[in-house]
Design an enzyme around this catalytic site. Sequence first.
Site, PDB file in Angstrom:
ATOM      1  N   TRP A 145      61.679  20.187  -0.115  1.00 55.46           N
ATOM      2  CA  TRP A 145      61.636  21.207   0.929  1.00 55.46           C
ATOM      3  C   TRP A 145      60.792  20.730   2.109  1.00 55.46           C
ATOM      4  O   TRP A 145      61.135  20.960   3.278  1.00 55.46           O
ATOM      5  CB  TRP A 145      61.089  22.527   0.378  1.00 55.46           C
ATOM      6  N   ARG A 165      60.343  17.629   2.993  1.00 57.01           N
ATOM      7  CA  ARG A 165      61.139  16.611   3.674  1.00 57.01           C
ATOM      8  C   ARG A 165      62.306  17.251   4.443  1.00 57.01           C
ATOM      9  O   ARG A 165      62.630  16.852   5.563  1.00 57.01           O
ATOM     10  CB  ARG A 165      61.668  15.612   2.639  1.00 57.01           C
ATOM     11  N   PHE A 166      62.919  18.271   3.856  1.00 52.92           N
ATOM     12  CA  PHE A 166      64.047  18.982   4.464  1.00 52.92           C
ATOM     13  C   PHE A 166      63.643  19.581   5.813  1.00 52.92           C
ATOM     14  O   PHE A 166      64.326  19.417   6.825  1.00 52.92           O
ATOM     15  CB  PHE A 166      64.498  20.079   3.493  1.00 52.92           C
ATOM     16  N   GLU A 167      62.503  20.259   5.829  1.00 59.56           N
ATOM     17  CA  GLU A 167      62.053  20.874   7.073  1.00 59.56           C
ATOM     18  C   GLU A 167      61.546  19.834   8.066  1.00 59.56           C
ATOM     19  O   GLU A 167      61.638  20.021   9.280  1.00 59.56           O
ATOM     20  CB  GLU A 167      60.980  21.922   6.766  1.00 59.56           C
ATOM     21  N   PHE A 175      64.364  18.553  10.352  1.00 58.43           N
ATOM     22  CA  PHE A 175      64.630  19.416  11.510  1.00 58.43           C
ATOM     23  C   PHE A 175      63.629  19.135  12.634  1.00 58.43           C
ATOM     24  O   PHE A 175      63.979  19.112  13.815  1.00 58.43           O
ATOM     25  CB  PHE A 175      64.553  20.894  11.108  1.00 58.43           C
ATOM     26  N   HIS A 211      61.389  31.806  11.078  1.00 56.67           N
ATOM     27  CA  HIS A 211      60.886  31.209   9.846  1.00 56.67           C
ATOM     28  C   HIS A 211      60.109  32.241   9.041  1.00 56.67           C
ATOM     29  O   HIS A 211      59.280  32.982   9.579  1.00 56.67           O
ATOM     30  CB  HIS A 211      59.993  30.011  10.160  1.00 56.67           C
ATOM     31  N   HIS A 259      68.938  35.194   3.928  1.00 56.06           N
ATOM     32  CA  HIS A 259      68.750  34.299   2.799  1.00 56.06           C
ATOM     33  C   HIS A 259      67.987  35.115   1.751  1.00 56.06           C
ATOM     34  O   HIS A 259      66.911  35.649   2.043  1.00 56.06           O
ATOM     35  CB  HIS A 259      67.877  33.107   3.199  1.00 56.06           C
ATOM     36  N   GLU A 280      67.228  32.567  -3.140  1.00 58.30           N
ATOM     37  CA  GLU A 280      67.383  31.106  -3.202  1.00 58.30           C
ATOM     38  C   GLU A 280      66.191  30.546  -3.990  1.00 58.30           C
ATOM     39  O   GLU A 280      65.339  29.828  -3.481  1.00 58.30           O
ATOM     40  CB  GLU A 280      67.422  30.509  -1.793  1.00 58.30           C
ATOM     41  N   HIS A 299      72.933  32.443  -0.239  1.00 57.99           N
ATOM     42  CA  HIS A 299      72.620  31.752  -1.506  1.00 57.99           C
ATOM     43  C   HIS A 299      72.727  32.714  -2.693  1.00 57.99           C
ATOM     44  O   HIS A 299      73.599  32.572  -3.524  1.00 57.99           O
ATOM     45  CB  HIS A 299      71.254  31.080  -1.448  1.00 57.99           C
ATOM     46  N   ASP A 346      73.750  22.970   5.678  1.00 58.33           N
ATOM     47  CA  ASP A 346      73.356  21.981   6.696  1.00 58.33           C
ATOM     48  C   ASP A 346      74.061  20.648   6.435  1.00 58.33           C
ATOM     49  O   ASP A 346      73.402  19.656   6.061  1.00 58.33           O
ATOM     50  CB  ASP A 346      71.843  21.775   6.677  1.00 58.33           C
TER      51      ASP A 346
END
Length: 481
Positions: A169, A171-173, A176, A258, A321, A324, A349, A407
């Site tokens: 998570w 790394r995911f953000e 962006f 967010h 969301h 999830e 989700h 994404d």
Amino acid sequence: MKPPSSQGLRLTCLLLALASLCLPIPLWKDRDSLMQEEKAQETGGNLVLSRQEQQLNTKLVSLKKMEIATAMTTGQFPPSMHFFRAKRLIDQSKVFNIIKLMPKGTVRFRFSKPHPPHPVPAQCSQWVLLESYRKQLHNVSEFDRSLVRNLTLVTDAPEQAYPSQTFIWKRFEEVFLIASGLICYAPVFKAYFYQGLLEFYEDNVQYVEIRAILPTVYELDGTQHNKSWSVAIYQEVTRQFVKEHPDFLGAKIIFTAHRMLNVSQIKEAIVTAMALRAQFPDTLAGFDLVGDEDEGHSLWDLKDALTIPYSLGVNLPYFFHAGETDWQGTSVDNNVLDALLLNASRIGHGLALIKHPVAKNLSLKRDIPVEVCPISNQVLLLVADLRSHPAAALMAEGHPVVISPDDPPIFGAKGVSYDFYEVFMGIGGMNADLRTLKQLALSSIKYSAMLPDEKAKTKEVWQKKWDQFVADLSDSFLREL
């Protein structure tokens, strides 16, 4: 040994007869009807196919069974594998190529002239002109590949690269954040959105709804644009794209904030969302919260902000969301119920929904669909083997669902066909057939944020494309015979 008397035999037979009356009788006679009842409840189970669709379905199911049989032999079944490893196999799949034909985005970057006026991020070196930096390198190709790695999550060893949900998570953000310096440059902002529409269009998608956090967009001289400007650009680019592609029906934006923001910040976002929707009623569809649910505020925590539209008599559709998460019994786990209580139009989700029978029944009663995002759920370590995805239970009982790619560029995918494949081959099980795919496509129109007349027009365009899809594939299969 003395033989039993005739009276003893009669008593034995009587006891056996009485015992048989007390034992439950196997209900084999009900088996076929029960199986038919179960099949009718599945996603698409009540759809009646035309003769040509039935012929195509027979061929499609045959191909599906062949691929599953091969997978059982080789031990390589894409829905049970991490998508980064499975993608190569999916690309070779005949079923996937049929689904593609079916109608249905640390390094920092900045554009600036002259030198960027802003201070560099913490722990970073001074700004370096990319052109100058590349000239100093011995292996430019490897540098270019490293840029791509910084802009996606794709790796050959996902289990080693992303050992935990917390890690991936983060790394995911971060991806962006890395991409934002590029995408938020005004000319790229426009081109990026246009390219996104083009990739969906080439994947036979006729309409999209995109969640957008609406970050500040800047010009080369440092000028910054507000959220209203960004929505206006989304609207302008969409209209231009529709003009150039008349069979594409358009796009709407779901403004997002967010979920790590506090209540006062979310209140500000809600006020902004209401103002933007009033200014762009045809483009801004509603509001959502994004980010790691397990780490962010729950919907209940933010209820004072999220009930503002209701208290003011303003209609601001929600597309939350919710659920999830793999955790049960937490405040975040309850988001699925709170999303419904806040009148969400869709549940993003919704992995936790099957653990909440009251919420699930309420969702079914109110016809609120779950947006199923299989590849995202797998990459973010929520479901390893997609055959075990909670949506399998929802689809088995005909709960309304729609398929979302979440994404795709960050996952190394394009469009929504990869997610449709994972649902068709893995989540839907052996019983998923052409009716399943058709129902999922129809549901994407039914549960969209389009107005009734927009839905009618979109369904008309989709039906023509679907009929052509069926006819073309039927002719193709006939030529193979």
